[in-house]
Design a protein around this motif. Structure first.
Motif, PDB file in Angstrom:
ATOM      1  N   ASP A   2      32.151  45.419  43.813  1.00 60.60           N
ATOM      2  CA  ASP A   2      33.198  45.113  42.848  1.00 60.60           C
ATOM      3  C   ASP A   2      34.007  43.915  43.322  1.00 60.60           C
ATOM      4  O   ASP A   2      33.837  42.813  42.853  1.00 60.60           O
ATOM      5  N   LYS A   3      34.872  44.143  44.270  1.00 63.42           N
ATOM      6  CA  LYS A   3      35.771  43.097  44.742  1.00 63.42           C
ATOM      7  C   LYS A   3      35.103  42.274  45.838  1.00 63.42           C
ATOM      8  O   LYS A   3      34.462  42.824  46.733  1.00 63.42           O
ATOM      9  N   ARG A   5      35.854  39.231  48.732  1.00 68.28           N
ATOM     10  CA  ARG A   5      36.917  38.566  49.488  1.00 68.28           C
ATOM     11  C   ARG A   5      36.330  37.375  50.227  1.00 68.28           C
ATOM     12  O   ARG A   5      35.312  37.496  50.913  1.00 68.28           O
ATOM     13  N   SER A  18      40.611  37.026  46.794  1.00 73.17           N
ATOM     14  CA  SER A  18      39.880  38.235  46.385  1.00 73.17           C
ATOM     15  C   SER A  18      39.685  38.183  44.880  1.00 73.17           C
ATOM     16  O   SER A  18      40.625  37.865  44.139  1.00 73.17           O
ATOM     17  N   ASP A  20      37.777  40.266  41.492  1.00 77.33           N
ATOM     18  CA  ASP A  20      37.045  41.370  40.873  1.00 77.33           C
ATOM     19  C   ASP A  20      36.900  41.027  39.393  1.00 77.33           C
ATOM     20  O   ASP A  20      37.852  41.151  38.627  1.00 77.33           O
ATOM     21  N   ARG A  23      37.235  43.999  36.512  1.00 77.39           N
ATOM     22  CA  ARG A  23      38.416  44.825  36.367  1.00 77.39           C
ATOM     23  C   ARG A  23      39.654  43.963  36.137  1.00 77.39           C
ATOM     24  O   ARG A  23      39.953  43.077  36.924  1.00 77.39           O
ATOM     25  N   SER A  50      40.712  40.547  38.065  1.00 76.68           N
ATOM     26  CA  SER A  50      41.698  40.605  39.139  1.00 76.68           C
ATOM     27  C   SER A  50      41.500  39.411  40.059  1.00 76.68           C
ATOM     28  O   SER A  50      40.362  39.083  40.416  1.00 76.68           O
ATOM     29  N   GLU A  52      43.460  37.585  43.543  1.00 78.46           N
ATOM     30  CA  GLU A  52      44.505  37.468  44.547  1.00 78.46           C
ATOM     31  C   GLU A  52      44.214  36.234  45.384  1.00 78.46           C
ATOM     32  O   GLU A  52      43.084  36.064  45.866  1.00 78.46           O
ATOM     33  N   ARG A  81      29.641  37.483  44.086  1.00 75.78           N
ATOM     34  CA  ARG A  81      29.720  38.648  43.196  1.00 75.78           C
ATOM     35  C   ARG A  81      28.504  38.745  42.275  1.00 75.78           C
ATOM     36  O   ARG A  81      27.997  39.820  42.003  1.00 75.78           O
TER      37      ARG A  81
END
Length: 194
Positions: A2-3, A5, A18, A20, A23, A50, A52, A81
């Motif tokens: 999923d996520k 980094r 990061s 995702d 989501r 998402s 970050e 990903r």
């Protein structure tokens, strides 16, 4: 997975990112450049993912290295990903109006990096931000994500609005292209792979 980094540290910058894409969630962005923070947040909101980002660097020189390295990390995260890119829709596009501005963004998650930008706003600066850094961010992203990316500014009056339309369109296009196609089990290519 999923996520994802990504951490990149050079003599000029430090970036932790990061991502995702599946989501809609946390958006926490601090790059030492307020305009870039605003654009990345808009991209994530309209892409429904998402994001970050914590970035710092030699902004006393200018924002070039931070902007480029954030683009590199965003591209690396998307590429990691997507993996072999099997089962995704592959293509995405958006035409985004923002008041007097209009921007077309088209993405092919092809495995072949390419960037075409036409009609960049004529203003040299948006506040303290150098408009010439927009293609630098996009090129770094396209090269590191191995996507084909076309951006056309179709109309603009306010450079801030035009660039924001671009980032919103990039988020929306990426969310379309990276989405899983429930009926697909292989890459969408006549070659059988991307």
């Amino acid at each position: 997975m999923d996520k994802v980094r990504i951490v990149r540290k050079t003599l000029e910058t430090s970036v932790e990112l990061s991502l995702d894409i599946d989501r809609d969630g946390t958006r926490s962005i601090s790059t030492s450049c307020g305009f870039l923070d605003h654009m990345l947040n808009s991209m994530a909101v309209h892409g429904g993912f998402s994001l970050e980002v914590q970035a710092s660097g030699d902004v006393d020189v200018d924002y070039h290295h931070v902007v480029e390295d954030v683009g590199i990390c965003f591209g690396d995260a998307l590429s990691e990903r997507l993996g072999n890119r099997e089962g995704i829709f592959r293509y995405g596009s958006a035409i985004i109006p923002m008041d007097e501005s209009l921007c077309l963004v088209a993405v092919d998650i092809s495995g072949r990096p390419y960037l075409a930008v036409s009609g960049l706003p004529p203003e040299k600066r948006i506040g303290a931000f150098d408009v010439d850094l927009i293609p630098e961010f996009l090129r770094a992203f396209a090269n590191h994500s191995a996507v084909t990316l076309h951006v056309s500014f179709l109309n603009f009056g306010n450079a801030h609005h035009a660039v924001e339309a671009l980032f919103k369109g990039l988020g929306l296009s990426l969310s379309q292209a990276a989405r899983r196609d429930p009926g697909a089990t292989v890459a969408k290519s006549a070659k059988g792979r991307l």
